[in-house]
Design a protein around this motif. Sequence first.
Motif, PDB file in Angstrom:
ATOM      1  N   ALA A   1       0.832  -1.203   0.000  1.00 51.57           N
ATOM      2  CA  ALA A   1       0.000   0.000   0.000  1.00 51.57           C
ATOM      3  C   ALA A   1       0.869   1.257   0.000  1.00 51.57           C
ATOM      4  O   ALA A   1       0.550   2.246  -0.674  1.00 51.57           O
ATOM      5  CB  ALA A   1      -0.928  -0.006   1.216  1.00 51.57           C
ATOM      6  N   VAL A   2       1.973   1.224   0.754  1.00 50.79           N
ATOM      7  CA  VAL A   2       2.880   2.362   0.801  1.00 50.79           C
ATOM      8  C   VAL A   2       3.473   2.621  -0.576  1.00 50.79           C
ATOM      9  O   VAL A   2       3.537   3.764  -1.054  1.00 50.79           O
ATOM     10  CB  VAL A   2       4.001   2.117   1.839  1.00 50.79           C
ATOM     11  CG1 VAL A   2       5.072   3.193   1.741  1.00 50.79           C
ATOM     12  CG2 VAL A   2       3.424   2.075   3.244  1.00 50.79           C
ATOM     13  N   VAL A   3       3.919   1.551  -1.228  1.00 47.69           N
ATOM     14  CA  VAL A   3       4.494   1.678  -2.568  1.00 47.69           C
ATOM     15  C   VAL A   3       3.435   2.133  -3.566  1.00 47.69           C
ATOM     16  O   VAL A   3       3.702   2.959  -4.447  1.00 47.69           O
ATOM     17  CB  VAL A   3       5.133   0.346  -3.012  1.00 47.69           C
ATOM     18  CG1 VAL A   3       5.459   0.368  -4.504  1.00 47.69           C
ATOM     19  CG2 VAL A   3       6.394   0.076  -2.203  1.00 47.69           C
ATOM     20  N   GLU A   4       2.229   1.618  -3.427  1.00 48.77           N
ATOM     21  CA  GLU A   4       1.143   2.004  -4.327  1.00 48.77           C
ATOM     22  C   GLU A   4       0.896   3.515  -4.266  1.00 48.77           C
ATOM     23  O   GLU A   4       0.741   4.174  -5.312  1.00 48.77           O
ATOM     24  CB  GLU A   4      -0.138   1.246  -3.963  1.00 48.77           C
ATOM     25  CG  GLU A   4      -1.380   1.672  -4.731  1.00 48.77           C
ATOM     26  CD  GLU A   4      -1.374   1.241  -6.181  1.00 48.77           C
ATOM     27  OE1 GLU A   4      -2.135   1.822  -6.978  1.00 48.77           O
ATOM     28  OE2 GLU A   4      -0.601   0.323  -6.513  1.00 48.77           O
ATOM     29  N   ARG A   5       0.877   4.069  -3.050  1.00 49.93           N
ATOM     30  CA  ARG A   5       0.641   5.506  -2.908  1.00 49.93           C
ATOM     31  C   ARG A   5       1.777   6.308  -3.538  1.00 49.93           C
ATOM     32  O   ARG A   5       1.541   7.306  -4.230  1.00 49.93           O
ATOM     33  CB  ARG A   5       0.487   5.876  -1.431  1.00 49.93           C
ATOM     34  CG  ARG A   5      -0.822   5.405  -0.795  1.00 49.93           C
ATOM     35  CD  ARG A   5      -1.062   6.078   0.542  1.00 49.93           C
ATOM     36  NE  ARG A   5      -0.045   5.738   1.530  1.00 49.93           N
ATOM     37  CZ  ARG A   5      -0.126   4.690   2.353  1.00 49.93           C
ATOM     38  NH1 ARG A   5      -1.167   3.876   2.293  1.00 49.93           N
ATOM     39  NH2 ARG A   5       0.824   4.462   3.235  1.00 49.93           N
ATOM     40  N   ARG A   6       3.005   5.868  -3.308  1.00 46.59           N
ATOM     41  CA  ARG A   6       4.147   6.575  -3.896  1.00 46.59           C
ATOM     42  C   ARG A   6       4.159   6.409  -5.415  1.00 46.59           C
ATOM     43  O   ARG A   6       4.499   7.339  -6.146  1.00 46.59           O
ATOM     44  CB  ARG A   6       5.449   6.038  -3.279  1.00 46.59           C
ATOM     45  CG  ARG A   6       6.712   6.743  -3.726  1.00 46.59           C
ATOM     46  CD  ARG A   6       6.809   8.148  -3.162  1.00 46.59           C
ATOM     47  NE  ARG A   6       6.900   8.148  -1.715  1.00 46.59           N
ATOM     48  CZ  ARG A   6       8.054   8.108  -1.044  1.00 46.59           C
ATOM     49  NH1 ARG A   6       9.202   8.075  -1.695  1.00 46.59           N
ATOM     50  NH2 ARG A   6       8.046   8.133   0.284  1.00 46.59           N
ATOM     51  N   TRP A   7       3.772   5.235  -5.883  1.00 47.47           N
ATOM     52  CA  TRP A   7       3.745   4.956  -7.318  1.00 47.47           C
ATOM     53  C   TRP A   7       2.753   5.859  -8.033  1.00 47.47           C
ATOM     54  O   TRP A   7       3.014   6.351  -9.140  1.00 47.47           O
ATOM     55  CB  TRP A   7       3.404   3.481  -7.536  1.00 47.47           C
ATOM     56  CG  TRP A   7       3.364   3.045  -8.964  1.00 47.47           C
ATOM     57  CD1 TRP A   7       4.392   3.063  -9.863  1.00 47.47           C
ATOM     58  CD2 TRP A   7       2.237   2.499  -9.662  1.00 47.47           C
ATOM     59  NE1 TRP A   7       3.982   2.566 -11.071  1.00 47.47           N
ATOM     60  CE2 TRP A   7       2.667   2.211 -10.983  1.00 47.47           C
ATOM     61  CE3 TRP A   7       0.923   2.221  -9.293  1.00 47.47           C
ATOM     62  CZ2 TRP A   7       1.814   1.666 -11.936  1.00 47.47           C
ATOM     63  CZ3 TRP A   7       0.078   1.673 -10.245  1.00 47.47           C
ATOM     64  CH2 TRP A   7       0.518   1.399 -11.549  1.00 47.47           C
ATOM     65  N   GLN A   8       1.611   6.110  -7.394  1.00 41.60           N
ATOM     66  CA  GLN A   8       0.609   6.993  -7.992  1.00 41.60           C
ATOM     67  C   GLN A   8       1.192   8.395  -8.201  1.00 41.60           C
ATOM     68  O   GLN A   8       0.876   9.076  -9.178  1.00 41.60           O
ATOM     69  CB  GLN A   8      -0.634   7.072  -7.104  1.00 41.60           C
ATOM     70  CG  GLN A   8      -1.415   5.776  -6.979  1.00 41.60           C
ATOM     71  CD  GLN A   8      -2.109   5.384  -8.263  1.00 41.60           C
ATOM     72  OE1 GLN A   8      -2.341   6.220  -9.132  1.00 41.60           O
ATOM     73  NE2 GLN A   8      -2.435   4.102  -8.388  1.00 41.60           N
ATOM     74  N   ARG A   9       2.046   8.814  -7.280  1.00 44.63           N
ATOM     75  CA  ARG A   9       2.645  10.148  -7.382  1.00 44.63           C
ATOM     76  C   ARG A   9       3.635  10.252  -8.533  1.00 44.63           C
ATOM     77  O   ARG A   9       4.005  11.356  -8.945  1.00 44.63           O
ATOM     78  CB  ARG A   9       3.329  10.515  -6.060  1.00 44.63           C
ATOM     79  CG  ARG A   9       2.344  10.754  -4.922  1.00 44.63           C
ATOM     80  CD  ARG A   9       3.048  10.797  -3.580  1.00 44.63           C
ATOM     81  NE  ARG A   9       4.129  11.772  -3.537  1.00 44.63           N
ATOM     82  CZ  ARG A   9       5.000  11.875  -2.541  1.00 44.63           C
ATOM     83  NH1 ARG A   9       4.916  11.041  -1.506  1.00 44.63           N
ATOM     84  NH2 ARG A   9       5.947  12.784  -2.572  1.00 44.63           N
TER      85      ARG A   9
END
Length: 225
Positions: free
Chosen positions: A73-81
């Motif tokens: 989930a942490v990576v997903e949020r950063r990936w969206q950015r």
Amino acid sequence: MHKPQKSASDSLLLQADVLVLGGGPSAAWAAVAAAESGAKVVLADKGYLGTSGATAPSNTGTWCVPPGDNRHAVVERRWQRTGELADPRWMLRCVDTAYRNLLRLSEWGYPFPSEDDGRLYIANLRGPDYMRFMRRRVLLAGVTVLDHHPALELLSDGDAIVGAAGVARQIGQDWRVDANAVVLATGGCAFRERILGATGLTGDGYLMAAEAGASLSGMEFTGKY
């Protein structure tokens, strides 16, 4: 430490399994990792390993995500950015490696501060202490360190990079390292940005890589800009 050899022209000639160019945290960790795997390692820095680069004069944050926290989930949020143009697989690997190495720093005796409940606070590193500590770890691993030895060119056999050459700027002596692998860890390009440690971040590693035919990607996603 491996003893250097000099040619008839008084140039410094070294052989290595792995040559690391750079003197910041990435270079230090790359050198330690290669040496611990059994490789003969040379690290060449245009400054002084432990004081050069943007990390040494300041604090540095870390991407500290314990295994129990939802890393995906942490990576997903950063990936969206990143506009979904980064590679989540490499981001997960980064998170995993960062946390594992923070724990290794603690095991090695790095003086992390403690939280109010007594737990170590490992999400931030004090740059001067951290890089001085990493210099000791690099030397302890048996790495040959060439301070004030800027690389001026990568060496190619036509198919691959097989080393680098430069000059020992304090004595004006040429040097060359023939290596089976070369790691470019020379930092970014922040020259004249007026931030601590940026004076030496001239992008010279990027230039050498481009001259050797490398493809550069992901540079537009730097956290600073």
